[in-house]
Design an enzyme around this catalytic site. Structure first.
Site, PDB file in Angstrom:
ATOM      1  N   CYS A   2       0.871  -1.159   0.000  1.00 42.19           N
ATOM      2  CA  CYS A   2       0.000   0.000   0.000  1.00 42.19           C
ATOM      3  C   CYS A   2       0.912   1.213   0.000  1.00 42.19           C
ATOM      4  O   CYS A   2       2.117   1.086   0.197  1.00 42.19           O
ATOM      5  CB  CYS A   2      -0.858   0.031   1.255  1.00 42.19           C
ATOM      6  SG  CYS A   2      -1.766  -1.488   1.507  1.00 42.19           S
ATOM      7  N   ARG A  27       1.340   1.683  -5.904  1.00 41.97           N
ATOM      8  CA  ARG A  27       1.555   0.652  -4.880  1.00 41.97           C
ATOM      9  C   ARG A  27       0.271  -0.097  -4.503  1.00 41.97           C
ATOM     10  O   ARG A  27       0.310  -1.108  -3.812  1.00 41.97           O
ATOM     11  CB  ARG A  27       2.139   1.296  -3.610  1.00 41.97           C
ATOM     12  CG  ARG A  27       3.451   2.008  -3.831  1.00 41.97           C
ATOM     13  CD  ARG A  27       3.959   2.579  -2.532  1.00 41.97           C
ATOM     14  NE  ARG A  27       4.196   1.531  -1.573  1.00 41.97           N
ATOM     15  CZ  ARG A  27       5.304   0.821  -1.482  1.00 41.97           C
ATOM     16  NH1 ARG A  27       6.297   1.060  -2.320  1.00 41.97           N
ATOM     17  NH2 ARG A  27       5.436  -0.120  -0.577  1.00 41.97           N
ATOM     18  N   TRP A  75      -3.840  -1.724  -1.222  1.00 43.25           N
ATOM     19  CA  TRP A  75      -3.930  -2.972  -1.987  1.00 43.25           C
ATOM     20  C   TRP A  75      -4.321  -4.020  -0.962  1.00 43.25           C
ATOM     21  O   TRP A  75      -3.532  -4.358  -0.082  1.00 43.25           O
ATOM     22  CB  TRP A  75      -2.578  -3.294  -2.623  1.00 43.25           C
ATOM     23  CG  TRP A  75      -2.603  -4.472  -3.543  1.00 43.25           C
ATOM     24  CD1 TRP A  75      -2.952  -4.472  -4.858  1.00 43.25           C
ATOM     25  CD2 TRP A  75      -2.249  -5.822  -3.226  1.00 43.25           C
ATOM     26  NE1 TRP A  75      -2.844  -5.736  -5.374  1.00 43.25           N
ATOM     27  CE2 TRP A  75      -2.417  -6.589  -4.406  1.00 43.25           C
ATOM     28  CE3 TRP A  75      -1.821  -6.471  -2.070  1.00 43.25           C
ATOM     29  CZ2 TRP A  75      -2.166  -7.955  -4.452  1.00 43.25           C
ATOM     30  CZ3 TRP A  75      -1.571  -7.839  -2.115  1.00 43.25           C
ATOM     31  CH2 TRP A  75      -1.740  -8.562  -3.297  1.00 43.25           C
ATOM     32  N   ASN A 101       0.952  -0.339   5.976  1.00 41.63           N
ATOM     33  CA  ASN A 101       1.286  -1.088   4.758  1.00 41.63           C
ATOM     34  C   ASN A 101       1.947  -2.380   5.216  1.00 41.63           C
ATOM     35  O   ASN A 101       2.981  -2.326   5.869  1.00 41.63           O
ATOM     36  CB  ASN A 101       2.251  -0.235   3.907  1.00 41.63           C
ATOM     37  CG  ASN A 101       2.909  -1.026   2.788  1.00 41.63           C
ATOM     38  OD1 ASN A 101       2.335  -1.988   2.293  1.00 41.63           O
ATOM     39  ND2 ASN A 101       4.097  -0.622   2.409  1.00 41.63           N
ATOM     40  N   GLY A 102       1.352  -3.521   4.895  1.00 42.59           N
ATOM     41  CA  GLY A 102       1.963  -4.787   5.299  1.00 42.59           C
ATOM     42  C   GLY A 102       0.910  -5.742   5.828  1.00 42.59           C
ATOM     43  O   GLY A 102      -0.289  -5.570   5.570  1.00 42.59           O
ATOM     44  N   GLU A 488       8.194 -12.816 -21.496  1.00 39.12           N
ATOM     45  CA  GLU A 488       7.968 -11.439 -21.054  1.00 39.12           C
ATOM     46  C   GLU A 488       6.859 -10.781 -21.897  1.00 39.12           C
ATOM     47  O   GLU A 488       6.013 -10.065 -21.365  1.00 39.12           O
ATOM     48  CB  GLU A 488       9.294 -10.657 -21.145  1.00 39.12           C
ATOM     49  CG  GLU A 488       9.230  -9.178 -20.845  1.00 39.12           C
ATOM     50  CD  GLU A 488       8.745  -8.833 -19.436  1.00 39.12           C
ATOM     51  OE1 GLU A 488       8.599  -9.730 -18.596  1.00 39.12           O
ATOM     52  OE2 GLU A 488       8.469  -7.638 -19.202  1.00 39.12           O
ATOM     53  N   LYS A 492       3.388  -9.273 -20.378  1.00 39.64           N
ATOM     54  CA  LYS A 492       2.947  -7.889 -20.581  1.00 39.64           C
ATOM     55  C   LYS A 492       1.508  -7.853 -21.066  1.00 39.64           C
ATOM     56  O   LYS A 492       0.700  -7.068 -20.600  1.00 39.64           O
ATOM     57  CB  LYS A 492       3.827  -7.170 -21.628  1.00 39.64           C
ATOM     58  CG  LYS A 492       5.211  -6.768 -21.224  1.00 39.64           C
ATOM     59  CD  LYS A 492       5.302  -5.652 -20.218  1.00 39.64           C
ATOM     60  CE  LYS A 492       5.222  -6.185 -18.828  1.00 39.64           C
ATOM     61  NZ  LYS A 492       6.430  -6.579 -18.175  1.00 39.64           N
ATOM     62  N   GLU A 495      -1.015  -8.961 -18.245  1.00 35.46           N
ATOM     63  CA  GLU A 495      -1.227  -8.112 -17.072  1.00 35.46           C
ATOM     64  C   GLU A 495      -1.932  -6.800 -17.363  1.00 35.46           C
ATOM     65  O   GLU A 495      -2.619  -6.282 -16.500  1.00 35.46           O
ATOM     66  CB  GLU A 495       0.068  -7.889 -16.283  1.00 35.46           C
ATOM     67  CG  GLU A 495       1.084  -7.016 -16.913  1.00 35.46           C
ATOM     68  CD  GLU A 495       2.331  -6.856 -16.029  1.00 35.46           C
ATOM     69  OE1 GLU A 495       2.224  -6.801 -14.803  1.00 35.46           O
ATOM     70  OE2 GLU A 495       3.429  -6.766 -16.604  1.00 35.46           O
ATOM     71  N   HIS A 511       5.177 -30.177 -28.625  1.00 30.87           N
ATOM     72  CA  HIS A 511       4.936 -31.094 -27.503  1.00 30.87           C
ATOM     73  C   HIS A 511       3.624 -30.765 -26.784  1.00 30.87           C
ATOM     74  O   HIS A 511       3.421 -31.178 -25.654  1.00 30.87           O
ATOM     75  CB  HIS A 511       6.113 -31.048 -26.522  1.00 30.87           C
ATOM     76  CG  HIS A 511       7.400 -31.465 -27.163  1.00 30.87           C
ATOM     77  ND1 HIS A 511       7.671 -32.775 -27.487  1.00 30.87           N
ATOM     78  CD2 HIS A 511       8.461 -30.739 -27.590  1.00 30.87           C
ATOM     79  CE1 HIS A 511       8.864 -32.848 -28.074  1.00 30.87           C
ATOM     80  NE2 HIS A 511       9.363 -31.616 -28.147  1.00 30.87           N
ATOM     81  N   LYS A 610       2.554  -2.269  -7.876  1.00 31.54           N
ATOM     82  CA  LYS A 610       3.902  -2.153  -8.413  1.00 31.54           C
ATOM     83  C   LYS A 610       4.921  -2.932  -7.595  1.00 31.54           C
ATOM     84  O   LYS A 610       5.759  -3.626  -8.138  1.00 31.54           O
ATOM     85  CB  LYS A 610       4.292  -0.676  -8.489  1.00 31.54           C
ATOM     86  CG  LYS A 610       5.642  -0.424  -9.122  1.00 31.54           C
ATOM     87  CD  LYS A 610       5.618  -0.736 -10.599  1.00 31.54           C
ATOM     88  CE  LYS A 610       6.966  -0.563 -11.250  1.00 31.54           C
ATOM     89  NZ  LYS A 610       7.011  -1.275 -12.553  1.00 31.54           N
TER      90      LYS A 610
END
Ligand code: M6R
Length: 615
Positions: A2, A27, A75, A101-102, A488, A492, A495, A511, A610
């Site tokens: 957060c 965040r 968050w 935050n946590g 990657e 991208k 997300e 396969h 982030k």
């Protein structure tokens, strides 16, 4: 994960906190809130949604005057995102108010105890438990807020960055950290508190970054008093000069931070190698490597730990280290590594890669590796971050602040640093000839120009994005150095556009994934000339005969893939080991344009944040 902000001083706190929250929204952005002390009482407003939603609501609900306040952008970890679970949280008496935050892992037994003692809870959060625990200790022991916070934190298991104040003592804010970042900006008779320095960068260049297990009492008109939470010993504040400026953290005319950061890559890569890559002298100069050369040269192997995009950069480095320096490399998801009792000895070098330097899993992996005696080297972007401090040595990427949740310039600058390290070690070990070494240095120096040229594909990429934006699935294929680029590219797209995408080594297709291919499946194939070109061309033929749609990333002037593919995007030619730095550019742009066309929130995709400072 957060964002927290606080202010105490001679200005109005509200505008500073509101702007700070907007900067910290990367965040977390599922709810937001602010508590201000207006001279008599606490005024608090919070809401589900973004900081913009809070801004619309707040002036209708409370007066926003006062020179002390705290704010939060969330968050969610405990409790769904809604108004009640949003921070700040009051204690039962209404005297204390906190932002956090946590995660408080042992909040349930603490809550049970507090319930027995008559406390009531309105939210589902661990944070409301913490503020009431502080209040309980403060009232029972009749002690000051700072002392009560300290005692409470010694009972808590988990991670936190907190800021709390007492309406009866409105001249101080108590802050503390363990595992989540917390910076204190030191102004002229004013103090700023924030998860990073961006909320106060226009007010001061001086900041103290609290270390883990430290708390501070930030008092009006006084010095900051810092103590160790465990043993109460005083800590001498270390005031750092900040290395970011306002321009770096604003959009600078771009519609999104992600696009700005994609376009910053030529410059960012140059900043990464500036002062390190000395082509005229054929030297690579990196203090963190020179000082620890023996460790690297004597290492049995390198183990890379990272998450997400940083893990992909680690995978690219596996090819580089093994190819150039002949050092065996293993690349591990930090989240798996930390829990699987890995075989690590003092003969291993562990490289931890992280843009934010705050990723909880990577941090835990570092601690584990250190406990087993390994030498741990960090590759981070954020200066002074937890990972930068926890590692034995390291190299910063110097990419500048990356605000868009989807990592772009972090990836290319991480690869640049890792390439420099591999080349330096290859030279020291004698596994590269001097002509090949020089060739690499010269090519690396030209990469920023080549990335700038790759960016010229933007319009073409946009046209392709427009054709395939409604596809339900995408495949990304690459081989060798470009296999991690395929992963990657898929990450991208997933997300920020929420389209399902998979990355595969091109030859693995037969396969299993080949069964997915039909006339509706766009397949992005990285098919540059150097490295397995003929093999990739065969893979493309296999796809074409199953009617798949090929979007080829090809070397400028290519004709063979062009003849087979539905679309091609050209990138400048470079050596195979450096090709990920250019081939990744059109993939970043493709995901960006598709997400914009689908009207998605590019910079703040749903469910993400982030820096992932929780497990
Ligand atoms: O800050 P870090 O590099 O440690 O972050 C690791 C991942 O969380 C991060 O790369 C994530 O996967 C990005 N959103 C990818 O774009």
């Amino acid at each position: 994960m957060c964002g927290i902000v606080g202010y105490i001083g001679h200005r109005e706190a509200y505008p500073i906190i509101l702007k700070g929250l907007k900067r910290l929204e990367y965040r977390g952005y599922d709810s937001a809130g602010i508590a201000l002390f207006d001279g008599n009482d606490i005024k608090l407003c919070k809401t589900k949604g973004k900081v913009d939603d809070l801004e619309k609501k707040i002036t209708k609900e409370i007066s926003t005057t006062g020179s002390l306040g705290i704010g939060h952008t969330r968050w969610a970890t405990h409790g769904v995102p809604n108004d009640v679970n949003s921070h700040p949280h009051y204690s039962n008496s209404g005297n204390l108010v906190i932002i956090h935050n946590g995660i408080i892992e042992n909040y349930e037994p603490l809550k049970k105890e507090l319930l027995k003692r008559g406390y009531k809870f309105t939210s589902d959060t661990d944070t409301e438990v913490l503020v009431n625990l502080i209040e309980d200790i403060k009232d029972n022991e009749n002690i000051k807020l700072g002392k009560a916070v300290q005692i409470a934190l010694n009972q808590v298991v988990g991670a936190y960055a907190i800021a709390v104040f007492d309406k009866n003592k409105p001249n101080e804010i108590v802050v503390a950290r363990l595992g989540s970042p917390l910076a204190i900006g030191i102004g002229d008779d004013e103090f700023f508190i924030a998860s990073d320095a961006s909320p106060f960068i226009e007010y001061t260049n001086n900041a103290i970054y609290l270390e883990d297990e430290e708390m501070a009492i930030v008092r009006r008109h006084k010095e900051v008093n810092i103590r160790k939470i465990k043993d109460d010993s005083l800590v001498n504040p270390y005031v750092q000069e900040l290395q970011i400026n306002l321009e770096q953290i604003e959009k600078g005319g771009y519609d999104h931070f992600m696009l700005k950061e994609i376009y910053e890559q030529p410059h960012a890569i140059k900043d990464t190698y500036r002062g390190r890559l000395l082509t005229d002298k054929a030297i690579i100069k990196m203090a963190g490597i020179e000082d620890n050369m023996k460790k690297f040269l004597n290492a049995n192997r390198i183990v890379v730990v990272a998450c997400g995009t940083s893990w992909h950069a680690g995978l690219v480095s596996e090819y580089i280290f093994e190819d150039l320096a002949r050092i065996p490399v293993e690349v591990e998801y930090a989240s798996e590594f930390r829990y699987r009792n890995p075989v690590i000895t003092e003969n291993d070098v562990v490289i931890a890669i992280s843009q934010s330097g705050e990723t909880a899993d990577t941090l835990a992996a570092i601690k584990l590796a250190k406990s087993k005696g390994a030498f741990v080297f960090g590759v981070c972007n954020v200066v002074g971050s937890s990972i930068a401090r926890e590692t034995d040595a390291g190299a910063y990427t110097h990419a500048g602040p990356e605000i868009g949740v989807a990592s772009t310039k972090a990836f290319t600058t991480q690869i640049t640093v890792l390439t420099l390290i591999a080349l330096r070690l290859a030279r020291a070990k004698g596994t590269i000839s001097s002509s090949d070494y020089r060739h690499h240095l010269l090519e690396l120096e030209m990469i920023p120009d080549k990335v700038a040229k790759a960016l010229k594909s933007d319009e073409k990429v946009k046209e392709i994005a427009n054709i395939y934006k409604d596809a339900k699935n995408f495949l990304y294929l690459g081989r060798g150095y470009n296999f991690p680029v395929a992963l990657e590219g898929a990450l991208k797209l997933k997300e920020i556009s929420y389209i399902h995408a998979e990355g595969y080594p091109a030859a693995e297709m037969k396969h299993g994934p080949i069964a997915l291919i039909d006339e509706n499946m766009p397949i992005v194939v990285i098919a540059t000339k150097k490295g397995h070109y003929d093999k990739i061309v065969s893979n493309i033929q296999e796809i074409k005969s199953r009617k798949g749609i090929i979007i080829g990333i090809v070397t400028k002037g290519d004709t063979m893939v062009k003849a087979l593919a539905d679309h091609v995007i050209e990138v400048p030619e470079t050596m195979e080991s450096l090709s990920p730095l250019v081939t990744t550019i059109p993939l970043q742009l493709l995901s960006y344009h598709i997400a914009v066309m689908l009207n998605k929130n590019v910079d703040q995709p749903r469910n993400l944040a982030k820096s992932v400072t929780v497990e």
